[in-house]
Design a protein around this motif. Structure first.
Motif, mmCIF file in Angstrom:
data_model
loop_
_atom_site.group_PDB
_atom_site.id
_atom_site.type_symbol
_atom_site.label_atom_id
_atom_site.label_comp_id
_atom_site.label_asym_id
_atom_site.label_seq_id
_atom_site.Cartn_x
_atom_site.Cartn_y
_atom_site.Cartn_z
ATOM 1 N N SER A 11 0.840 -1.201 0.000
ATOM 2 C CA SER A 11 0.000 0.000 0.000
ATOM 3 C C SER A 11 0.873 1.248 0.000
ATOM 4 C CB SER A 11 -0.894 -0.003 1.238
ATOM 5 O OG SER A 11 -0.123 0.286 2.381
ATOM 6 N N PRO A 12 0.285 2.409 -0.298
ATOM 7 C CA PRO A 12 1.055 3.656 -0.212
ATOM 8 C C PRO A 12 1.669 3.857 1.173
ATOM 9 C CG PRO A 12 -1.002 4.029 -1.370
ATOM 10 C CD PRO A 12 -1.063 2.621 -0.851
ATOM 11 N N ALA A 13 0.978 3.362 2.208
ATOM 12 C CA ALA A 13 1.542 3.487 3.556
ATOM 13 C C ALA A 13 2.853 2.709 3.658
ATOM 14 C CB ALA A 13 0.542 2.975 4.591
ATOM 15 N N ARG A 57 4.967 2.309 1.363
ATOM 16 C CA ARG A 57 5.990 3.137 0.715
ATOM 17 C C ARG A 57 6.450 4.240 1.682
ATOM 18 N NH1 ARG A 57 3.174 4.054 -3.517
ATOM 19 N NH2 ARG A 57 3.897 2.414 -4.901
ATOM 20 N N ASN A 58 5.517 4.800 2.417
ATOM 21 C CA ASN A 58 5.902 5.807 3.413
ATOM 22 C C ASN A 58 6.773 5.197 4.507
ATOM 23 O OD1 ASN A 58 4.647 7.941 2.183
ATOM 24 N ND2 ASN A 58 2.770 7.796 3.388
ATOM 25 N N GLU A 66 10.187 6.008 -7.649
ATOM 26 C CA GLU A 66 9.654 5.779 -6.303
ATOM 27 C C GLU A 66 9.893 6.999 -5.411
ATOM 28 O OE1 GLU A 66 8.064 2.855 -4.576
ATOM 29 O OE2 GLU A 66 7.455 2.957 -6.657
ATOM 30 N N ILE A 79 6.727 8.934 -3.615
ATOM 31 C CA ILE A 79 6.639 9.196 -2.168
ATOM 32 C C ILE A 79 6.381 10.681 -1.932
ATOM 33 C CG2 ILE A 79 7.992 9.328 -0.030
ATOM 34 C CD1 ILE A 79 9.337 6.684 -0.941
ATOM 35 N N GLN A 109 2.661 11.457 -2.422
ATOM 36 C CA GLN A 109 1.605 10.680 -1.756
ATOM 37 C C GLN A 109 0.756 11.468 -0.764
ATOM 38 O OE1 GLN A 109 2.530 5.984 -1.846
ATOM 39 N NE2 GLN A 109 3.384 7.035 -0.109
ATOM 40 N N PHE A 120 -3.401 11.594 -1.085
ATOM 41 C CA PHE A 120 -4.298 10.831 -0.224
ATOM 42 C C PHE A 120 -4.824 11.756 0.882
ATOM 43 C CE2 PHE A 120 -2.069 7.618 -2.459
ATOM 44 C CZ PHE A 120 -2.952 6.552 -2.549
ATOM 45 N N THR A 126 -4.027 5.902 3.105
ATOM 46 C CA THR A 126 -2.796 5.383 2.504
ATOM 47 C C THR A 126 -2.642 3.888 2.715
ATOM 48 O OG1 THR A 126 -1.445 5.833 4.476
ATOM 49 C CG2 THR A 126 -1.549 7.569 2.802
ATOM 50 N N PHE A 127 -3.456 3.304 3.608
ATOM 51 C CA PHE A 127 -3.366 1.863 3.795
ATOM 52 C C PHE A 127 -4.228 1.108 2.771
ATOM 53 C CE2 PHE A 127 -1.510 3.157 7.766
ATOM 54 C CZ PHE A 127 -0.591 2.157 8.026
ATOM 55 N N GLY A 128 -4.949 1.853 1.946
ATOM 56 C CA GLY A 128 -5.839 1.221 0.979
ATOM 57 C C GLY A 128 -5.093 0.625 -0.203
ATOM 58 N N LEU A 129 -5.670 -0.461 -0.727
ATOM 59 C CA LEU A 129 -5.067 -1.108 -1.896
ATOM 60 C C LEU A 129 -6.078 -1.182 -3.035
ATOM 61 C CD1 LEU A 129 -3.049 -4.248 -0.744
ATOM 62 C CD2 LEU A 129 -2.232 -2.344 -2.112
ATOM 63 N N ILE A 185 -2.129 6.348 -7.315
ATOM 64 C CA ILE A 185 -0.691 6.083 -7.460
ATOM 65 C C ILE A 185 -0.302 6.139 -8.936
ATOM 66 C CG2 ILE A 185 1.091 4.292 -7.220
ATOM 67 C CD1 ILE A 185 0.484 5.699 -4.614
#
Ligand SMILES: Nc1ncnc2c1ncn2[C@@H]1O[C@H](COP(=O)(O)OP(=O)(O)OP(=O)(O)O)[C@@H](O)[C@H]1O
Ligand SMILES: [Mg+2]
Lengths: 328, 257
Positions: free
Chosen positions: A193-195, A197-198, B102, B106, B109, B113, B119-122, B130
């Motif tokens: 997830s984007p998290a 990456r953070n 990448e 970052i 992001q 969001f 940001t925990f979503g997929l 993204i």
């Protein structure tokens, strides 16, 4: 002009899918292939894989070295044990409760600890394990002190009209395998997830991440709590499998074992944690029958790691995986 | 919003490190669309001034007002995220084990969001966000001339290339204001030109304002309209770039420092 340019590389067959199928079949048939003792060893490996997965999120992805996993493992074990003994609650209730209680406990511990710089943070997390043990010893009215909790019932399920108890090593293995697979998928989802990456950004350079708008403090706290939840789930399985939980569940040896799994397997790689659990827990557990060899094998393994595989075994696994896939 | 006000206004900022008065009662402002310069001898407090304006360090006294809003005491990440004021560091930094793309994703992001939870979503929405960031990242990578090395870990690239990644990263979130700490230090003349072009492009086409710390006086005179000079933590003079370099006090400060 070199030969490799003119002769097209014969692309080898992709062996990854057959290998994956073999691995899945072996995982499913393990209790019938090996002895009961092998199955037992695998269960222990799966149990320890859970806190190790959590630790990998913390150490491998976010760059925070923690020794607190045994504390959250113990909290999860006591939560599940107490619920099962006192209220006879079904397994999934114990599992969710263990995860939530461990995760919640990580909040007040994480808030002060995460304000500390690297080495102080490590020392502080070590303190949590010691405090956890002291509480388990001295809060006698709840934890029964040094006696601990015993005869924790077997995992019990209640699904509508259907209810059953998971008894026997083989059945417990399948339960542990199911939980292990789900947890591995959960870790995969988090790091993709984007998290995730953070988290890597925080590991690589916290100030830079911060300067690009990443609330690093919140992420570190959240990941600390998530990692504790994984440890709590492991503790729940542990309590139900061993049927006893004592203050010794809070021990540094467990924290270091979890750390060795992560670092030895390969920090920041999911396959590393899975492999590390099998190697460092499954193997040492399996070698318990030969105590003379056991610690020597363990030590030798660590030495090999330190000298030849500084990144852990995961890069090796990745190279092998790519090689059999015909990549490069 | 508040078009008549300066974009950034800093009043009476002071910061001491022990006995050292690193910044002493400095006030400056940056207008909308401006590229301003901040110069001064080594140790005159330029970087400290940046740190205190962007939330990396806490000023002892002083007020920071961005776009009409008092942001004194906000954290570095909040000033970046909500204030859209970004900064670079004197010592070049990138996420070294990640490639350029990448690195830039970052950077975008937290501006894409709406919350940490998101940001925990997929899911589909997360993936399309993204993908949008990736497209923007690729454009900026092309513009920065990093296309050929975009798959290399940033840590393997030269200092100049990493500076470009750092700079491109700051353009990801559509910033209002960028503070650059010595963007040209230690990079070869060819890349200097590219950085200058990119700054001018961001200023003209994207409407980004700049405050630039720079020792290369040619660069300062070619891109900055107004220049502020710091000496031993205090503001020495402020004026048009061409006048400043003729100023006797400035010459003395540099020779004496
Ligand atoms: N974190 C810190 N702790 C202690 N002293 C500091 C700190 N940061 C800066 N200083 C001191 O503050 C003064 C100003 O330093 P600063 O880095 O702001 O100067 P500068 O103008 O950016 O110099 P340069 O051109 O060399 O980058 C110096 O005397 C420095 O030693
Ligand atoms: Mg400086």
């Amino acid at each position: 002009m070199s030969l490799t340019e003119t002769v097209p590389q014969a692309r080898r067959r992709d062996l990854r899918i057959p290998l994956a199928v073999v691995l899945i079949v072996v995982a499913l048939a393990a209790p019938y292939i090996g002895s009961r003792y092998v199955t037992h060893s695998l269960i222990i490996a799966l149990i320890f894989m859970l806190p190790a997965h959590g630790l990998n999120l913390l150490v491998g992805y976010t760059g925070l070295l923690s020794l607190a996993q045994a504390a959250f493992f113990g909290i999860g074990a006591y939560t599940a044990g107490l619920l099962a003994v006192n209220y006879g609650t079904p397994f999934y209730v114990n599992l969710i409760a263990a995860a939530l209680v461990s995760g919640a406990a990580a909040l007040p511990l994480g808030i002060p600890a995460l304000r500390l710089r690297s080495t102080s943070f490590v020392m502080c997390t070590l303190g949590f394990v010691i405090i956890g043990q002291a509480i388990a010893k001295n809060w006698v009215s709840v934890t029964r002190g040094d006696m601990g909790l015993s005869s924790i019932p077997k995992p019990y399920f209640e699904l509508g009209p259907l209810s059953f108890t998971v008894s026997g090593t083989t059945n417990f293995y399948y339960l542990a395998l199911a939980v292990g697979v789900l947890a591995t998928l959960a870790v995969w989802a988090i790091v993709r997830s984007p998290a995730g990456r953070n988290m890597v950004a925080i590991r690589e350079n916290e100030t830079l991440a911060e300067s690009l708008g990443v609330p690093t403090w919140h992420y570190k706290l959240i990941v600390f709590m998530i990692s504790a939840m994984f440890a709590g789930v492991g503790g729940c399985l542990y309590a139900h499998y061993l049927t006893v939980v004592s203050p010794l569940t809070f021990q540094m040896y467990y924290s270091t074992t979890m750390l060795i799994i992560v670092l030895g397997g390969g920090a920041g790689m999911i396959s590393g944690t899975v492999f590390g659990s099998l190697l460092f827990v499954g193997l040492t557990e399996a070698l318990r029958v030969a105590p003379e060899v056991r610690m020597i094998a363990y030590g030798a393994c660590l030495l090999v790691l330190v000298f030849w595989f500084k990144q852990g075994f995961a890069p090796l696994i990745n190279r092998f995986w790519n090689a059999i896939g015909g990549v490069k | 919003m508040n078009a008549h006000l300066p974009l950034l206004e800093i009043r009476n900022l002071s910061k001491s490190y022990g006995a050292v008065k690193a910044v002493n009662d400095v006030s400056i402002h940056i207008d909308r669309g401006e590229i301003a310069g901040l110069i001064g001898p080594n140790g005159s407090g330029k970087s400290t001034f940046f740190d205190c304006s962007t939330g990396l360090a806490r000023p002892d006294t002083g007020t920071v007002i961005l776009d009409g809003q008092d942001i004194t005491g906000w954290s570095l990440n909040r000033i970046a995220r909500e204030g859209r004021m970004l900064r670079s560091f004197q010592k070049t930094v990138t996420f070294k084990s990640l490639d350029a793309e990448e690195n830039l994703v970052i950077a975008g992001q937290m501006f894409t969001f709406p919350s940490i939870a998101a940001t925990f979503g997929l899911g589909k929405l997360s993936r399309s966000r993204i993908e949008g960031l990736r497209e923007r990242a690729r454009e900026l990578i092309k513009m920065a001339g990093l296309w050929d090395v975009r798959h290399q870990p940033a840590g393997n690239l030269s200092g100049g290339q990493q500076k470009l990644i750092q700079f491109a990263s700051m353009l990801m979130p559509e910033p209002k204001l960028i503070l650059l700490d010595e963007p040209m230090a230690g990079i070869n003349p060819k890349i200097i030109e590219r950085v200058v072009d990119t700054i001018l492009y961001a200023n003209k086409s994207l409407g980004v304002s700049f405050l630039v710390i720079e020792h290369n006086i040619d660069v300062v005179t070619s891109i900055c309209q107004r220049v502020v000079v710091l000496d031993q933590g205090s503001k020495l003079v402020e004026g048009l770039a061409h006048d400043i370099i003729q100023d006797q006090r400035v010459r003395e400060a540099y020779l004496g420092g």
